[in-house]
Write a protein that holds these residues in place. Structure first.
Motif, PDB file in Angstrom:
ATOM      1  N   ALA A   1     -44.410  56.938 -55.831  1.00 51.38           N
ATOM      2  CA  ALA A   1     -43.943  55.972 -54.842  1.00 51.38           C
ATOM      3  C   ALA A   1     -44.636  56.220 -53.515  1.00 51.38           C
ATOM      4  N   LEU A   2     -44.751  55.172 -52.742  1.00 47.55           N
ATOM      5  CA  LEU A   2     -45.267  55.284 -51.386  1.00 47.55           C
ATOM      6  C   LEU A   2     -44.455  54.379 -50.479  1.00 47.55           C
ATOM      7  N   ARG A   3     -44.466  54.709 -49.200  1.00 47.91           N
ATOM      8  CA  ARG A   3     -43.836  53.864 -48.190  1.00 47.91           C
ATOM      9  C   ARG A   3     -44.732  53.880 -46.967  1.00 47.91           C
ATOM     10  N   GLY A   4     -44.974  52.700 -46.423  1.00 42.82           N
ATOM     11  CA  GLY A   4     -45.854  52.635 -45.273  1.00 42.82           C
ATOM     12  C   GLY A   4     -45.915  51.239 -44.697  1.00 42.82           C
ATOM     13  N   PRO A   5     -46.767  51.028 -43.705  1.00 43.72           N
ATOM     14  CA  PRO A   5     -46.888  49.709 -43.079  1.00 43.72           C
ATOM     15  C   PRO A   5     -47.631  48.733 -43.993  1.00 43.72           C
ATOM     16  N   PHE A   6     -47.074  47.543 -44.144  1.00 42.07           N
ATOM     17  CA  PHE A   6     -47.703  46.469 -44.911  1.00 42.07           C
ATOM     18  C   PHE A   6     -47.931  45.282 -43.983  1.00 42.07           C
ATOM     19  N   VAL A   7     -49.126  44.704 -44.070  1.00 40.10           N
ATOM     20  CA  VAL A   7     -49.406  43.467 -43.338  1.00 40.10           C
ATOM     21  C   VAL A   7     -48.509  42.356 -43.881  1.00 40.10           C
ATOM     22  N   LEU A   8     -47.959  41.549 -43.003  1.00 40.15           N
ATOM     23  CA  LEU A   8     -47.114  40.421 -43.395  1.00 40.15           C
ATOM     24  C   LEU A   8     -47.938  39.145 -43.302  1.00 40.15           C
ATOM     25  N   SER A   9     -48.175  38.509 -44.439  1.00 40.42           N
ATOM     26  CA  SER A   9     -49.111  37.387 -44.492  1.00 40.42           C
ATOM     27  C   SER A   9     -48.486  36.173 -45.155  1.00 40.42           C
ATOM     28  N   THR A  10     -48.417  35.075 -44.423  1.00 34.20           N
ATOM     29  CA  THR A  10     -47.941  33.813 -45.000  1.00 34.20           C
ATOM     30  C   THR A  10     -49.078  33.039 -45.656  1.00 34.20           C
TER      31      THR A  10
ATOM     32  N   MET B   1     -49.120  29.969 -50.293  1.00 29.49           N
ATOM     33  CA  MET B   1     -49.642  29.752 -48.943  1.00 29.49           C
ATOM     34  C   MET B   1     -48.822  28.693 -48.214  1.00 29.49           C
ATOM     35  N   VAL B   2     -48.619  28.925 -46.913  1.00 27.59           N
ATOM     36  CA  VAL B   2     -47.985  27.933 -46.043  1.00 27.59           C
ATOM     37  C   VAL B   2     -49.094  27.116 -45.383  1.00 27.59           C
ATOM     38  N   VAL B   3     -48.982  25.801 -45.483  1.00 27.89           N
ATOM     39  CA  VAL B   3     -49.987  24.895 -44.905  1.00 27.89           C
ATOM     40  C   VAL B   3     -49.279  23.941 -43.949  1.00 27.89           C
ATOM     41  N   VAL B   4     -49.851  23.750 -42.773  1.00 30.82           N
ATOM     42  CA  VAL B   4     -49.214  22.929 -41.748  1.00 30.82           C
ATOM     43  C   VAL B   4     -50.282  22.060 -41.082  1.00 30.82           C
ATOM     44  N   THR B   5     -49.889  20.852 -40.666  1.00 30.91           N
ATOM     45  CA  THR B   5     -50.809  19.982 -39.930  1.00 30.91           C
ATOM     46  C   THR B   5     -50.887  20.440 -38.481  1.00 30.91           C
TER      47      THR B   5
ATOM     48  N   ALA C   1     -51.535  36.486 -53.142  1.00 30.85           N
ATOM     49  CA  ALA C   1     -50.755  37.232 -54.127  1.00 30.85           C
ATOM     50  C   ALA C   1     -49.457  37.693 -53.471  1.00 30.85           C
ATOM     51  N   PRO C   2     -48.409  37.962 -54.262  1.00 29.57           N
ATOM     52  CA  PRO C   2     -47.170  38.464 -53.661  1.00 29.57           C
ATOM     53  C   PRO C   2     -47.364  39.777 -52.914  1.00 29.57           C
ATOM     54  N   VAL C   3     -48.169  40.680 -53.485  1.00 31.76           N
ATOM     55  CA  VAL C   3     -48.418  41.965 -52.837  1.00 31.76           C
ATOM     56  C   VAL C   3     -49.813  42.450 -53.209  1.00 31.76           C
ATOM     57  N   ARG C   4     -50.469  43.067 -52.255  1.00 33.41           N
ATOM     58  CA  ARG C   4     -51.735  43.740 -52.511  1.00 33.41           C
ATOM     59  C   ARG C   4     -51.665  45.134 -51.902  1.00 33.41           C
ATOM     60  N   LEU C   5     -52.226  46.117 -52.607  1.00 31.22           N
ATOM     61  CA  LEU C   5     -52.251  47.487 -52.128  1.00 31.22           C
ATOM     62  C   LEU C   5     -53.673  47.888 -51.781  1.00 31.22           C
ATOM     63  N   SER C   6     -53.782  48.804 -50.834  1.00 28.81           N
ATOM     64  CA  SER C   6     -55.083  49.316 -50.447  1.00 28.81           C
ATOM     65  C   SER C   6     -55.769  49.980 -51.634  1.00 28.81           C
ATOM     66  N   GLU C   7     -57.062  49.729 -51.778  1.00 31.64           N
ATOM     67  CA  GLU C   7     -57.832  50.398 -52.828  1.00 31.64           C
ATOM     68  C   GLU C   7     -57.792  51.913 -52.689  1.00 31.64           C
ATOM     69  N   ALA C   8     -57.536  52.407 -51.485  1.00 35.38           N
ATOM     70  CA  ALA C   8     -57.463  53.850 -51.279  1.00 35.38           C
ATOM     71  C   ALA C   8     -56.188  54.445 -51.850  1.00 35.38           C
TER      72      ALA C   8
ATOM     73  N   GLY D   1     -47.231  39.041 -49.305  1.00 34.97           N
ATOM     74  CA  GLY D   1     -47.512  37.625 -49.179  1.00 34.97           C
ATOM     75  C   GLY D   1     -46.258  36.774 -49.130  1.00 34.97           C
ATOM     76  N   ALA D   2     -46.476  35.466 -48.992  1.00 39.64           N
ATOM     77  CA  ALA D   2     -45.363  34.524 -48.883  1.00 39.64           C
ATOM     78  C   ALA D   2     -44.430  34.531 -50.087  1.00 39.64           C
TER      79      ALA D   2
END
Length: 259
Positions: A162-171, A30-34, A175-182, A235-236
């Motif tokens: 394999a799959l390819r699709g849009p992934f949310v970009l989260s700082t 996680m990125v943390v900033v004041t 976790a490094p990566v999470r996949l949809s339960e679907a 993830g970050a």
């Protein structure tokens, strides 16, 4: 104990900040900033994958706020945004991975009109107005939106599917990566709930491709719910391979080697 495999379903001390720039710290993915949110100065998780900015319930009570939402200013990296709606919520579960409590989460609603540069080592965050950002050479990816979250194309494989699709970009993902339960499951997991955000299980994903990188044996997990058509989230720990520019107004993601 052998690590579970994730299978796809078939089908540091702060430095003086320059104008528009702030030191941050990067720990446990996680990125943390004041920053200052609705009058409260503290450390905030900077999460590009979170659609709403949130003030922790404890901090809101200290400021005398009551109710699920307040309206206030956000001051981050020398940029002030005024009159923003800020959610109020209990963040104890989310902040449990950090060594000290944080005051809240700064989300994409604050960042969406800015050009946001994130460096992970040393950790720095820079905000620029469109057309005022310094040059940032590097590979370019298209940046789109899904229910208030920025997304870009990435690929995942369990070694046979394999799959390819849009992934949310989260700082601020845990976790490094999470996949949809679907789209994925971890066969044989004794406690499926621990595969979800803030659970302790980290099954391994055989391969992940993003930008010019191909990563193998990546710690992963599942997420639910997900925005429609979204395959998962990065993830970050994945993004930290580069210096990253989120040019939200232009719909561009720029990746520059971290070295």
């Amino acid at each position: 104990m052998k690590a579970a495999l994730l299978a796809l379903a078939l089908g540091a001390p702060a430095l003086p900040a320059a104008a528009g720039e702030a030191a941050c710290w990067y720990e446990n993915g996680m990125v943390v900033v004041t920053a200052q949110v609705a009058g409260f100065v503290g450390d905030y998780i900077l999460d590009t994958g979170e659609p709403r900015t949130t003030l922790a319930e404890t901090q809101a009570q200290e400021m005398g706020y009551a109710g699920p939402q307040v309206t206030g200013d956000v001051l981050l990296a020398g940029v002030r945004l005024t009159g923003l709606p800020v959610a109020v919520a209990d963040l104890d579960v989310r902040t449990g991975l950090l060594p000290t409590p944080v005051a809240g989460v700064i989300g994409a609603d604050v960042l969406k009109d800015q050009v946001v540069d994130v460096s992970f080592a040393p950790c720095r965050v820079r905000l620029s107005r469109p057309g005022r950002a310094p040059a940032f050479p590097g590979q370019r990816l298209d940046l789109a939106w899904a229910e208030g979250r920025p997304v870009a194309l990435a690929g995942a494989s369990d070694g046979s599917t394999a799959l390819r699709g849009p992934f949310v970009l989260s700082t601020g993902l845990d976790a490094p990566v999470r996949l949809s339960e679907a789209l994925a499951a971890a066969p044989g997991a004794a406690t499926p709930g621990e595969l979800l955000p803030y659970g302790v299980l980290r099954p391994r994903l055989a391969a992940l491709s993003f930008g010019d990188a191909l990563l193998a044996d990546v710690p992963a997990g599942l997420m639910n719910p997900t925005p429609d058509s979204v395959a998962g989230a990065l993830g970050a720990p994945v993004l930290a391979r580069w210096r990253v520019r989120f040019d939200f107004p232009a719909g561009e993601l720029r990746l520059q080697p971290a070295s």
